[in-house]
Design an enzyme around this catalytic site. Sequence first.
Site, PDB file in Angstrom:
ATOM      1  CG  ASN A 192      -1.924  -1.140   1.195  1.00 36.95           C
ATOM      2  OD1 ASN A 192      -2.897  -1.080   0.445  1.00 36.95           O
ATOM      3  ND2 ASN A 192      -1.671  -2.180   1.983  1.00 36.95           N
ATOM      4  CD  GLU A 193       4.539   1.393  -2.897  1.00 36.68           C
ATOM      5  OE1 GLU A 193       4.916   1.898  -1.815  1.00 36.68           O
ATOM      6  OE2 GLU A 193       5.288   0.670  -3.584  1.00 36.68           O
ATOM      7  N   PRO A 194       2.361   5.203  -0.741  1.00 34.50           N
ATOM      8  CG  PRO A 194       4.236   6.516  -0.250  1.00 34.50           C
ATOM      9  CD  PRO A 194       3.841   5.184  -0.820  1.00 34.50           C
ATOM     10  CB  SER A 202      -2.759   3.405   0.016  1.00 35.93           C
ATOM     11  OG  SER A 202      -1.939   2.854  -0.988  1.00 35.93           O
ATOM     12  CB  THR A 210       8.459   0.217  -3.347  1.00 35.72           C
ATOM     13  OG1 THR A 210       7.754   0.967  -2.353  1.00 35.72           O
ATOM     14  CG2 THR A 210       8.221  -1.261  -3.130  1.00 35.72           C
TER      15      THR A 210
END
Length: 643
Positions: free
Chosen positions: A167-169, A171, A186
Site C-alpha cells: 500500500n504505497e503513499p 493509499s 519501493t
Amino acid sequence: MISERSQRTIRPEVRSFEKVPTALYASADEASRAVAEEIAALIRQKQSEGASAVLGLATGSTPKKVYAELIRMHRQEGLSFRNVITFNLDEYYSLGPDALQSYHRFMREQLFDQIDIDPAHCHIPDGTLPIQEVYQFCLQYEQHIRELGGLDFQLLGIGRNGHIGFNEPGSHVNSHTRLMTLDQTTRADAATEFGGLANVPRKAITLGIRAIMQAKRVVLLAWGEHKAAIVQQAVEGPVTESVPASYLQGHTNVAFVLDVSCAASLTRQKTPWLVDAVEWSPQMIKKAVTHLALSLGKPVLKLTNQDYNQHGLSDLLALYGQAYDINITVFNGLQQTITGWPGGKPNADDRNRPERANPARKRVLIFSPHPDDDIISMGGTFQRLVDQGHEVHVAYQTSGNIAVADDEAYRFMEFVADFNRQFGIESEEATAIFTYSRHFLQNKKTSEKDSEFVRRVKGLIRRGEAKATCRFVGIPAEQIHFLDLPFYETGLVQKKPLSETDYRIVAELIETVKPHQIFAAGDLADPHGTHKVCLDAVFEAVNRLNNEPFMQQCWLWLYKGAWDEWDIDLIEMAVPMSPDQVMRKRLGIFKHQSQKDGVVFQGSDSREFWQRAEDRNRTTARLYNQLGLAEYEAMEAFVRWYF
C-alpha cells in the site's frame, strides 16, 4: 503480549510524542524472539479452544528471524501449526511461484516447508493471474478472511516510504485488496534482490489497508537506522495518506517493535531530555549541546543561558550554573577528536588525542566487507596511515562478485580469450570454460544465479581492482588479504549464516598480524546487510582472542559506509582532509571500474560512490565548522569500540 509490555515501559511523557505503543529492543534478534513468542502463545491459545489461528504474514528481510524462531519452537518445543491458517500480504505481479524473488518461494523456504502447517491453509496472492481475473481474485481473498472471522494477528514491515504491504503513499485508509503500481522508492529498495532496478516488477497485488486495520492485533517490525526517519513519522507524526503506516495510529491493538538503531529518530532517543529527566553524563551533555547548537544554527561557544532554558535544557543549566562553562567543555571535547595522525602522533602528549603516541609505528589491520569499502569509507585515513609509516594490512572479507554486471564479466572473459589467442597460449580447457561461460551469460535469465565459473570471473575482477587500489595507496602485495568468507558465496543476494569457518578465518588473520589498530565497517544499523554480518565476524574473532597478550594493545575503530556518517556527538576521531587528499581518495575509488557507471545495486541513490563519499565527508567537516571548529575541506569519522 508485546503491547502490554510496551505499555508498561512507556512513560506518559513518551506517549505524548508517540501515538502508537512502541517497544524498543537492544537487537533485532531479541525483538524477533519476543514477537515469535507472542505468535506462539496465540497459536497455543487457539489450540486449547479448538479453533484456528488466522495469521497475516509479511515477507522481506525484516520478519526472517521471527520465522526462524517459530521454526525452532516447532522443532525443539513441539509447537504445532496444524491449526494455523495464513494469508500473506502481497506478491509481485507477473512473478511465478518458483521465481527466486517470489513471495511464494520465500514463504516456503523461510517457514512453510519447515513446519507442520497444512499447505492448503497457506494463502498468498497469485501473481500469475491474467489481468482481467485479478479484481475478482482480490475480492475473494478478502472474503475468505472475513469468512474465517478476520485476521487474529497481522505481522507487518514498513517501507522507507511508509508503505505497509504494498500500500504505497496515497493509499486510502479504506483501500481494498488490489493490484498496485509500485513506488519508485519501493522498486529501488528491491533492486538488490532482482539484480538491478530494471528487473524489478512494476506492479504487485497487496492486501488493502482496510483488511489490515480490521485485524484483531497488528505488530509492525522495523530494524535499522535506514528506517528510523519513516518510523518517526509513522509513530509521532500526523495520520496522512503520504505515510500509510501512520493509519495504524487508529488501531486499538497495535505495537511497533523496533531495535534501538531504528528508534534513533524518536523523541525519547534523539532528544530524551524533552521527555523525562536524564542522567547528565559527558556523552549526554555532548549530545544535547551539539543538538542545540545545530538546531539554532549557532557555534557552541555562542550558546546562551536563554538558549538552554528555552529549549528544554534548564536542568542541565541548573546543574552546571552557566552556559559558558558547559560550552567550553563541549567545545574542547569536539576539538580533541580532530587529528591528522590517525595512527597516533609520535613523541607527542597524547592525553587529549584520540590515538596513542606509542608505538610510533603501528601494525594496522583494515577490514573491508567488499573490495572497495576501504577506499570509499576511509580512503583519506587509509592513505595517511601508509604515508605516516605504519604497517598497514587490508583484509577484503568477501569477493563482492554479485555486484559485477554481466557485460563487465563478458568483457573481461573476451579480453583473456583474445589475449591467449594473440600470444598462442590457448588450452582446450580454457577454451571450453570460456565457451561455456559466454553461452551462459548470453542465455542467462533475469536474476538467474550465476554459474560457478562466472562467479569466479566476477570475483577476480573485483580482486584485481582492490589490488590496484592498494598499489595506488602504497600497500605491498604481502599485506593484502582476500578472505573470501564462505557465508557470502551463495551466488545470490541471500547469504548463509556465519559459520565457524568464517570466524576462524578472521581470527587467524588477526592472530597473524597482531595489530595495534583494527578498522572495521561499523554499519550496526542494518542487521541483514553484508557490512553487519562482516562486523559480527570481526566482533566474534576479537572476543575469542581477547585474552591474548597482543590484544591488550589493540584498539578497534569503526567507520561507516558510503551513505551515512556517525552522529557528531558519537565521533571520537575525525581525520581532516585537504582538497588534494580528497582528490587522491577519488582517484583511488576510480580504480574500482566495475562499480562505476551503472552499478548493479545502485538503489535509489543515483550518485556514484566517489560522489557519495565526498558529499558525506564534506558534510562532516561542515558540521564541525558550524559548531565553531576550524573549516576543513572534508573529514572521515570513527568511533572506538571497547571490547
